[in-house]
Motif scaffolding. Structure first.
Motif, PDB file in Angstrom:
ATOM      1  N   LYS A   1      37.635  43.463  48.095  1.00 57.11           N
ATOM      2  CA  LYS A   1      36.339  43.617  47.447  1.00 57.11           C
ATOM      3  C   LYS A   1      35.199  43.988  48.396  1.00 57.11           C
ATOM      4  N   ASN A   2      35.372  43.785  49.691  1.00 54.85           N
ATOM      5  CA  ASN A   2      34.241  44.076  50.584  1.00 54.85           C
ATOM      6  C   ASN A   2      34.372  45.404  51.327  1.00 54.85           C
ATOM      7  N   LYS A   3      35.144  46.294  50.742  1.00 53.20           N
ATOM      8  CA  LYS A   3      35.260  47.676  51.210  1.00 53.20           C
ATOM      9  C   LYS A   3      36.076  47.843  52.488  1.00 53.20           C
TER      10      LYS A   3
ATOM     11  N   GLN B   1      37.845  53.689  45.264  1.00 54.44           N
ATOM     12  CA  GLN B   1      36.897  52.583  45.309  1.00 54.44           C
ATOM     13  C   GLN B   1      37.653  51.264  45.232  1.00 54.44           C
TER      14      GLN B   1
ATOM     15  N   ASN C   1      37.719  37.065  40.211  1.00 57.18           N
ATOM     16  CA  ASN C   1      38.209  38.450  40.217  1.00 57.18           C
ATOM     17  C   ASN C   1      39.696  38.594  39.901  1.00 57.18           C
TER      18      ASN C   1
ATOM     19  N   THR D   1      38.909  50.395  52.088  1.00 60.03           N
ATOM     20  CA  THR D   1      38.448  51.778  52.099  1.00 60.03           C
ATOM     21  C   THR D   1      38.312  52.273  53.531  1.00 60.03           C
TER      22      THR D   1
ATOM     23  N   PRO E   1      36.850  48.224  46.044  1.00 62.23           N
ATOM     24  CA  PRO E   1      36.138  47.067  45.459  1.00 62.23           C
ATOM     25  C   PRO E   1      36.181  47.026  43.934  1.00 62.23           C
ATOM     26  N   LYS E   2      36.446  48.170  43.298  1.00 61.87           N
ATOM     27  CA  LYS E   2      36.472  48.219  41.834  1.00 61.87           C
ATOM     28  C   LYS E   2      37.865  47.956  41.256  1.00 61.87           C
ATOM     29  N   LEU E   3      38.865  47.811  42.115  1.00 56.92           N
ATOM     30  CA  LEU E   3      40.220  47.561  41.625  1.00 56.92           C
ATOM     31  C   LEU E   3      40.303  46.209  40.919  1.00 56.92           C
ATOM     32  N   LYS E   4      41.069  46.157  39.843  1.00 58.93           N
ATOM     33  CA  LYS E   4      41.281  44.918  39.095  1.00 58.93           C
ATOM     34  C   LYS E   4      42.491  44.197  39.686  1.00 58.93           C
TER      35      LYS E   4
END
Length: 239
Positions: A61-63, A75, A101, A66, A77-80
């Motif tokens: 979630k904190n990139k 992206q 999350n 990436t 951080p946008k993964l479920k």
């Protein structure tokens, strides 16, 4: 997109041979090691293993992911987040269901009560497993006996403390499992208060690990999650 975090069993090998089957179904797969196991630093079972799950999710979630991979268009951080684990790992996944999350949990043949595991004479007792880990795996599992004893006393992982979770849970058991009694697991399943849950029994199957999953079962997991089928690009780690 969906991030599938695999919670390893005990013991488990750092084997990623079947992860491509999950990738074909549209998952980004994260196969980590518990702290104190294999190449990870620290001591195994010094902390509740769910703390490792929190750290992995925080990483996603904190990139950081990436930055690690040469695919800036993804992206992370946008993964479920979806958790999947077998046996010990299935217990870790169940106990992590209320972590922020976490979208869903898939638990295969989970140990639902470490303190009573093996008491019914129909499943494996875990007392000798600690010595086996030391003898067969050596430094691959770095833990103290008192830490392992704490696990067997039911003081580390307690799935029964998480039955009021609202996170969707899918439990899969083998009909002929002699390692974890599927009847015990089903008793636990009926106590789950989540509005979306499912129990699947696979006929003529014993104890199931994540690496044993066939495409047919992975398709069932995918359908239960109502996930679109899509292929994801291969991830290349930056040197």
């Amino acid at each position: 997109g969906f991030a599938l975090i695999i919670c390893p069993g005990l013991p488990s090998m750092p084997d990623s041979s079947n992860l491509s089957l999950f990738a074909e179904q549209g998952f980004f797969v994260f196969h980590f090691r518990y702290r104190g196991t294999w190449e990870s630093e620290g001591e195994f079972l010094e902390f509740n293993p769910t703390e490792d799950i929190k750290e992995i999710i925080k990483l996603i979630k904190n990139k950081k992911c990436t930055e690690l991979y040469n695919l800036s268009e993804i992206q992370f951080p946008k993964l479920k987040i979806v958790l999947i684990g077998s046996s010990f790992g299935g217990s870790v996944a169940l106990c992590s269901s209320e972590i922020e999350n976490v979208l869903a949990v898939v638990s295969l043949c989970p140990v639902v009560d470490f303190k009573k595991q093996g008491d019914d004479g129909k499943e494996q007792k875990l007392k000798k497993l600690g010595r086996f880990l030391k003898d067969a795996y050596g430094k691959c599992y770095n833990f103290k006996q008192q830490q392992y004893d704490k696990l067997l006393e039911g003081k580390l992982l307690r799935p029964y403390d998480h039955t009021k979770t609202k996170t969707p849970i899918l439990i899969i058991c083998g009909e002929k499992d002699t390692t974890v009694n599927p009847d015990k697991v089903k008793t636990y399943y009926h106590l789950l208060s989540t509005p979306k849950k499912k129990f699947i029994t696979i006929k003529n199957k014993g104890h199931i690990s994540c690496k044993d999953l066939q495409k047919k079962t992975i398709n069932k997991i995918n359908s239960w999650l109502d996930m679109p089928l899509q292929e994801q690009p291969f991830l290349e780690r930056k040197e």
